[in-house]
Design a protein around this motif. Structure first.
Motif, PDB file in Angstrom:
ATOM      1  N   GLU A   1       0.545  -0.882   0.280  1.00 47.04           N
ATOM      2  CA  GLU A   1      -0.292   0.376  -0.026  1.00 47.04           C
ATOM      3  C   GLU A   1       0.433   1.606   0.339  1.00 47.04           C
ATOM      4  O   GLU A   1       0.049   2.215  -0.520  1.00 47.04           O
ATOM      5  CB  GLU A   1      -0.867   0.262   1.649  1.00 47.04           C
ATOM      6  N   ALA A   2       1.931   1.382   0.914  1.00 47.31           N
ATOM      7  CA  ALA A   2       2.893   2.733   0.698  1.00 47.31           C
ATOM      8  C   ALA A   2       4.132   2.596  -0.197  1.00 47.31           C
ATOM      9  O   ALA A   2       4.145   3.653  -0.695  1.00 47.31           O
ATOM     10  CB  ALA A   2       3.382   2.633   2.311  1.00 47.31           C
ATOM     11  N   ILE A   3       4.924   1.975  -0.822  1.00 50.73           N
ATOM     12  CA  ILE A   3       5.744   1.453  -1.082  1.00 50.73           C
ATOM     13  C   ILE A   3       5.319   2.427  -2.792  1.00 50.73           C
ATOM     14  O   ILE A   3       5.765   2.994  -3.402  1.00 50.73           O
ATOM     15  CB  ILE A   3       6.739   0.542  -1.087  1.00 50.73           C
ATOM     16  N   PRO A   4       4.056   1.069  -3.734  1.00 50.95           N
ATOM     17  CA  PRO A   4       4.038   2.126  -4.591  1.00 50.95           C
ATOM     18  C   PRO A   4       3.591   3.584  -4.678  1.00 50.95           C
ATOM     19  O   PRO A   4       4.110   4.073  -5.816  1.00 50.95           O
ATOM     20  CB  PRO A   4       2.612   2.005  -5.258  1.00 50.95           C
ATOM     21  N   VAL A   5       3.052   4.337  -3.736  1.00 51.66           N
ATOM     22  CA  VAL A   5       3.252   5.824  -3.809  1.00 51.66           C
ATOM     23  C   VAL A   5       4.993   6.212  -3.374  1.00 51.66           C
ATOM     24  O   VAL A   5       4.982   7.271  -3.913  1.00 51.66           O
ATOM     25  CB  VAL A   5       2.572   6.428  -2.817  1.00 51.66           C
ATOM     26  N   LEU A   6       5.334   5.997  -2.060  1.00 51.90           N
ATOM     27  CA  LEU A   6       6.965   5.954  -2.872  1.00 51.90           C
ATOM     28  C   LEU A   6       7.357   6.404  -3.334  1.00 51.90           C
ATOM     29  O   LEU A   6       8.263   7.215  -3.104  1.00 51.90           O
ATOM     30  CB  LEU A   6       6.949   5.781  -0.591  1.00 51.90           C
ATOM     31  N   ALA A   7       6.911   5.143  -3.963  1.00 47.82           N
ATOM     32  CA  ALA A   7       8.204   5.056  -5.365  1.00 47.82           C
ATOM     33  C   ALA A   7       8.426   6.439  -6.564  1.00 47.82           C
ATOM     34  O   ALA A   7       9.288   6.168  -6.490  1.00 47.82           O
ATOM     35  CB  ALA A   7       8.006   4.142  -6.041  1.00 47.82           C
TER      36      ALA A   7
END
Length: 89
Positions: A73-79
């Motif tokens: 959930e978070a890494i795709p946005v943080l990328a």
């Protein structure tokens, strides 16, 4: 420790992106060692966004990012963050 992730995106995507960043903050807030998190839009350049989180220590931050939920959930946005150093003592 403080982790700062900055983002730049088209103005038209801003409100949708705010919701995404707030969801990332909420995922990270469930991790042990999380102290606080803030989402912000730059006042002078509204295409710039930031997610700032505070942690008990760097280990807590790294473990939070390696959790299954963060990976999904978070890494795709943080990328999408601007490629620059973001961890501070």
């Amino acid at each position: 420790m403080i982790a700062i992730s900055r983002f730049e995106l088209p103005l038209a995507e801003g409100e949708k992106f705010r919701v995404e960043l707030e969801a990332v903050r909420d995922v990270l807030a469930q991790a042990t060692g999380f102290i606080s998190g803030v989402v912000g839009q730059n006042l002078d350049e509204p295409t710039l966004w930031v997610l700032t989180t505070e942690w008990q220590n760097v280990g807590s931050y790294r473990r939070a990012l390696s959790s299954t939920r963060a990976k999904l959930e978070a890494i795709p946005v943080l990328a999408r963050a601007i490629d620059e150093p973001g961890a501070y003592e």
